[in-house]
Design a protein around this motif. Structure first.
Motif, PDB file in Angstrom:
ATOM      1  N   ALA A  14       0.755  -1.287   0.022  1.00 32.20           N
ATOM      2  CA  ALA A  14       0.189  -0.094  -0.171  1.00 32.20           C
ATOM      3  C   ALA A  14       0.745   1.177   0.150  1.00 32.20           C
ATOM      4  O   ALA A  14       0.594   2.095  -0.665  1.00 32.20           O
ATOM      5  N   ARG A  15       1.932   1.343   0.678  1.00 30.77           N
ATOM      6  CA  ARG A  15       2.872   2.168   0.717  1.00 30.77           C
ATOM      7  C   ARG A  15       3.609   2.797  -0.564  1.00 30.77           C
ATOM      8  O   ARG A  15       3.561   3.815  -1.104  1.00 30.77           O
ATOM      9  N   VAL A  16       3.929   1.539  -1.182  1.00 31.14           N
ATOM     10  CA  VAL A  16       4.441   1.737  -2.614  1.00 31.14           C
ATOM     11  C   VAL A  16       3.473   2.169  -3.517  1.00 31.14           C
ATOM     12  O   VAL A  16       3.826   3.277  -4.310  1.00 31.14           O
ATOM     13  N   LEU A  17       1.991   1.794  -3.495  1.00 31.75           N
ATOM     14  CA  LEU A  17       1.102   2.176  -4.519  1.00 31.75           C
ATOM     15  C   LEU A  17       0.668   3.595  -4.051  1.00 31.75           C
ATOM     16  O   LEU A  17       0.513   4.470  -5.010  1.00 31.75           O
ATOM     17  N   ALA A  58      -2.569   1.182 -19.198  1.00 34.54           N
ATOM     18  CA  ALA A  58      -1.434   0.700 -18.221  1.00 34.54           C
ATOM     19  C   ALA A  58      -1.572  -0.920 -18.286  1.00 34.54           C
ATOM     20  O   ALA A  58      -0.806  -1.457 -17.546  1.00 34.54           O
ATOM     21  N   ASN A  59      -2.609  -1.635 -18.889  1.00 31.45           N
ATOM     22  CA  ASN A  59      -3.109  -2.813 -18.626  1.00 31.45           C
ATOM     23  C   ASN A  59      -3.142  -3.168 -16.955  1.00 31.45           C
ATOM     24  O   ASN A  59      -2.713  -4.228 -16.641  1.00 31.45           O
ATOM     25  N   VAL A  90       2.782  -1.820 -10.941  1.00 26.84           N
ATOM     26  CA  VAL A  90       1.430  -0.807 -10.934  1.00 26.84           C
ATOM     27  C   VAL A  90       1.706   0.545 -10.835  1.00 26.84           C
ATOM     28  O   VAL A  90       1.556   1.538 -11.648  1.00 26.84           O
ATOM     29  N   ALA A  91       2.593   0.859  -9.756  1.00 30.46           N
ATOM     30  CA  ALA A  91       2.901   2.064  -9.332  1.00 30.46           C
ATOM     31  C   ALA A  91       3.733   2.854 -10.455  1.00 30.46           C
ATOM     32  O   ALA A  91       3.549   4.026 -10.796  1.00 30.46           O
ATOM     33  N   ARG A  92       4.665   2.169 -11.013  1.00 27.90           N
ATOM     34  CA  ARG A  92       5.274   2.727 -12.234  1.00 27.90           C
ATOM     35  C   ARG A  92       4.509   2.870 -13.482  1.00 27.90           C
ATOM     36  O   ARG A  92       4.572   4.098 -13.807  1.00 27.90           O
ATOM     37  N   ARG A  93       3.716   2.145 -13.702  1.00 26.92           N
ATOM     38  CA  ARG A  93       2.544   2.236 -14.745  1.00 26.92           C
ATOM     39  C   ARG A  93       1.732   3.449 -14.411  1.00 26.92           C
ATOM     40  O   ARG A  93       1.401   3.954 -15.325  1.00 26.92           O
TER      41      ARG A  93
END
Length: 99
Positions: A14-17, A58-59, A90-93
């Motif tokens: 969750a922190r990453v997202l 982003a797929n 996902v965060a990157r996309r």
């Protein structure tokens, strides 16, 4: 110990997202004490439009906020229930999307 490990893992996701959505310029709520994030869609973008764009460009599958009732419109919900590698991807996309 196993349950604590899972909780820590999902809250880490969750922190990453949350960091990814914030870097993408999106107002983000939650993801601190729970594995779900509520993300405000950009002005003029409905929750279904955001869903369609994120899926097509982003797929990535997220949940349109309107699926939770009228108060969810204008938001998307992002889940942290995944692997760390997938959360990071996902965060990157999400950061690459052009709203």
């Amino acid at each position: 110990a196993q349950v604590r490990g899972l909780i820590d893992h999902y809250l880490g996701n969750a922190r990453v997202l949350r960091q990814g959505t914030q870097k993408a310029g999106l107002k983000t709520f939650g993801g601190v004490d729970a594995p779900y994030l509520w993300v405000r869609t950009p002005k003029g973008v409905s929750s279904w439009q955001a869903f369609d764009m994120i899926l097509a460009e982003a797929n990535v599958v997220i949940t349109p906020g309107s699926g939770f009732g009228s108060k969810g419109e204008g938001y998307i919900r992002v889940s942290a229930f995944n692997s760390r590698a997938n959360a990071e991807e996902v965060a990157r996309r999400l950061q690459q999307l052009k709203w």
